[in-house]
Design a protein around this motif. Structure first.
Motif, PDB file in Angstrom:
ATOM      1  N   HIS A 182    -140.410  47.778 -41.994  1.00  0.00           N
ATOM      2  CA  HIS A 182    -140.561  47.865 -40.541  1.00  0.00           C
ATOM      3  C   HIS A 182    -140.721  49.328 -40.163  1.00  0.00           C
ATOM      4  O   HIS A 182    -140.333  50.232 -40.893  1.00  0.00           O
ATOM      5  CB  HIS A 182    -139.352  47.251 -39.823  1.00  0.00           C
ATOM      6  CG  HIS A 182    -138.039  47.766 -40.310  1.00  0.00           C
ATOM      7  ND1 HIS A 182    -137.275  47.101 -41.250  1.00  0.00           N
ATOM      8  CD2 HIS A 182    -137.358  48.904 -40.029  1.00  0.00           C
ATOM      9  CE1 HIS A 182    -136.185  47.788 -41.512  1.00  0.00           C
ATOM     10  NE2 HIS A 182    -136.206  48.903 -40.773  1.00  0.00           N
ATOM     11  N   GLY A 183    -141.308  49.541 -38.993  1.00  0.00           N
ATOM     12  CA  GLY A 183    -141.578  50.903 -38.550  1.00  0.00           C
ATOM     13  C   GLY A 183    -142.964  51.351 -38.981  1.00  0.00           C
ATOM     14  O   GLY A 183    -143.689  50.636 -39.682  1.00  0.00           O
ATOM     15  N   PRO A 184    -143.370  52.552 -38.586  1.00  0.00           N
ATOM     16  CA  PRO A 184    -144.736  53.029 -38.858  1.00  0.00           C
ATOM     17  C   PRO A 184    -145.105  53.047 -40.337  1.00  0.00           C
ATOM     18  O   PRO A 184    -146.252  52.813 -40.687  1.00  0.00           O
ATOM     19  CB  PRO A 184    -144.735  54.455 -38.271  1.00  0.00           C
ATOM     20  CG  PRO A 184    -143.631  54.471 -37.276  1.00  0.00           C
ATOM     21  CD  PRO A 184    -142.602  53.532 -37.778  1.00  0.00           C
ATOM     22  N   TYR A 185    -144.141  53.325 -41.200  1.00  0.00           N
ATOM     23  CA  TYR A 185    -144.427  53.423 -42.633  1.00  0.00           C
ATOM     24  C   TYR A 185    -143.639  52.383 -43.434  1.00  0.00           C
ATOM     25  O   TYR A 185    -143.340  52.589 -44.610  1.00  0.00           O
ATOM     26  CB  TYR A 185    -144.118  54.835 -43.139  1.00  0.00           C
ATOM     27  CG  TYR A 185    -144.829  55.914 -42.353  1.00  0.00           C
ATOM     28  CD1 TYR A 185    -146.186  56.158 -42.545  1.00  0.00           C
ATOM     29  CD2 TYR A 185    -144.149  56.656 -41.393  1.00  0.00           C
ATOM     30  CE1 TYR A 185    -146.851  57.119 -41.800  1.00  0.00           C
ATOM     31  CE2 TYR A 185    -144.807  57.633 -40.640  1.00  0.00           C
ATOM     32  CZ  TYR A 185    -146.155  57.858 -40.848  1.00  0.00           C
ATOM     33  OH  TYR A 185    -146.819  58.813 -40.107  1.00  0.00           O
ATOM     34  N   GLY A 186    -143.331  51.275 -42.770  1.00  0.00           N
ATOM     35  CA  GLY A 186    -142.530  50.243 -43.421  1.00  0.00           C
ATOM     36  C   GLY A 186    -143.164  49.677 -44.670  1.00  0.00           C
ATOM     37  O   GLY A 186    -142.472  49.336 -45.631  1.00  0.00           O
TER      38      GLY A 186
END
Length: 478
Positions: free
Chosen positions: A102-106
């Motif tokens: 998860h998140g921008p670079y998950g």
């Protein structure tokens, strides 16, 4: 139904590095910045890892397992998975795991943990096993000369009686491996883990023993038989959500906040003390260092089970499955599959169908599934299929191409509510791009039915699943 809070109508996006409060924290606390090298560097560096026999990480199957992942409608597929047979050079040992980034670079975090956590676990397991052997040898040689008043090594007798030695050794190995994995993510030069992270539900099976390490809200469920020989589902892990009393108490102790938004009152999230970000929907995770000083941890919950002859399989899956299907529905779907090779894919397809029916206005989440079967001798795989499942050496280009396909594949449901979506052919170790905006005639449907591995002609199992999911009955004649 989401790991990090996002609201397209709000600006800046809460939880993103553009949020002013997060940006200030990041400037003060972040030790490493995102590197300029591209992701192919990691592939080249880890290429020997991808060549290990018995290690599966793409869509496919083996004699003991089936695995499948599919991109949802939220962007890049951030789920990852692995099955590693003969783990740690032990013939009777299998490692399995699913990871939900998860998140921008998950997606990068999930793959990094998938590739490196098993290595760290194996290394610590070997060290702990050697230490136990040395301690046992010392006790053996000294016990004869010691009277009852002389000190002995401290041992928790209750713990030893309840669990065998493998649990004690693996428990320590899991705890150490997870701790070092999280530390390595913090220091990684090419992956920004400040507002990105991943869940991990991992399992080691050696002989009849299973040890599970879990952080986040991915889940492990056992399919077993009760005293009446009926198939039942047993949940083996706890979804580590922020509103669990123990988790919430810890987060609040470290000044983090836990609450749900008005438009999704059932989803509790973790927030910074003075900012409505990032809104993480779990209490434990790898990465997410913006919250690690405010109650978020990466310490796994460790559990143990000794398998019996009534235990048939274990399903590890990300929350894209559990958000729309119950434990019993998942177990029944796996049991309905005609062949084990199609089990993981069929489960993902049924989950996508359930997403479209239950949440027609929501974006389908990424899904990743690993099915581990215990009785490999009764495996219903053909000789040809088993041969195709052998892991072959692949080039860096092949790895990148397969990863690109997995990351950009369209929703792969074999049928939608009207039963008219297209279906692509999936082969072990990869998947083909699909176009779901075309109709298929009856001959194509017959081909599709044979590829999915479900006995659609009988419709007995599928009708039962549709009834369980409260979905319309599928009519192959339409």
């Amino acid at each position: 139904m989401g790991s990090c809070f996002s609201a397209e109508s709000r600006s800046p996006r809460p939880g993103s590095p553009s949020s002013p409060h997060l940006a200030n924290i990041k400037r003060r606390n972040s030790r490493k910045r995102l590197g300029t090298r591209n992701s192919s560097f990691d592939y080249r560096k880890d290429e020997p890892l991808h060549r290990i026999p018995g290690r599966l990480f793409l869509n496919g199957f083996s004699d003991v397992a089936s695995l499948f992942t599919q991109q949802g409608k939220k962007g890049t597929n951030q789920d990852a998975m692995i099955v590693w047979e003969n783990f740690g050079s032990r013939e009777d040992t299998v490692f399995c795991g699913v990871f939900d980034g998860h998140g921008p670079y998950g997606h990068m975090v999930a793959k990094r943990v998938r590739d490196h956590l098993p290595l760290k676990l194996s290394a610590h397991w070997e060290v702990n096993k050697s230490s136990d052997d040395v301690l046992r040898e010392i006790n053996l040689h000294t016990s004869g000369s010691m009277n009852s008043e002389e000190p002995r090594a401290s041992v928790d007798l209750d713990e030893t009686e309840k669990h065998p030695e493998i649990f004690q050794t693996l428990k320590e190995s899991f705890l150490k491996a997870f701790k070092i994995m999280d530390r390595d993510l913090r220091m990684h030069a090419n992956i920004d883990c400040f507002c990105s992270g991943t869940t991990a539900v991992t399992l080691v099976k050696q002989g009849p023993y299973i040890v599970i390490g879990n952080v986040g809200d991915s889940r492990a469920v056992l399919g077993t038989r009760d005293k009446d020989d009926s198939l039942i589902a047993v949940q083996l892990t706890v979804d580590l959500k922020p509103n669990l009393p123990v988790e919430e108490e810890r987060i609040r102790k470290y000044k983090g906040r836990v609450f749900a938004l008005k438009d999704e009152p059932e989803v509790f999230r973790v927030w910074l003390p003075n900012s409505d970000s990032p809104g993480l929907a779990m209490a434990r995770a790898f990465g997410d260092f913006c919250l690690k000083d405010f109650g978020l941890i990466s310490v796994p919950e460790i559990s143990f089970r000794r398998l019996s002859e009534k235990d048939e399989f274990i399903i590890l899956a990300t929350d894209g499955i559990w958000d729309v299907l119950s434990n019993k529905e998942v177990v029944d779907i796996i049991a309905t599959c005609r062949t084990r090779s199609s089990a993981a894919r069929t489960l993902v397809e049924m989950a996508v169908r359930a997403w479209r029916y239950k949440y027609p206005t929501s974006k389908v989440d990424d899904c990743a599934v690993v099915c581990l079967f215990f009785d490999s001798m009764s495996n219903n795989l053909s000789t040809t299929a088993s041969a195709n499942a052998k892991v072959q050496p692949v080039s860096v280009d092949q790895i990148e191409n397969e990863s690109e396909k997995v990351n950009h594949i369209n929703v792969l449901s074999s049928v939608d509510l009207s039963g008219t979506d297209g279906c692509g052919k999936v082969v072990p170790g990869g998947t083909e791009d699909l176009d779901l905006d075309i109709d298929v005639d009856s001959s194509k449907e017959e081909e599709m039915n044979s590829e999915t591995g479900i006995d659609w002609s009988a419709l007995e199992g599928v009708s039962r699943v549709n009834t369980l999911l409260n979905l319309p009955r599928f009519d192959p004649g339409k």
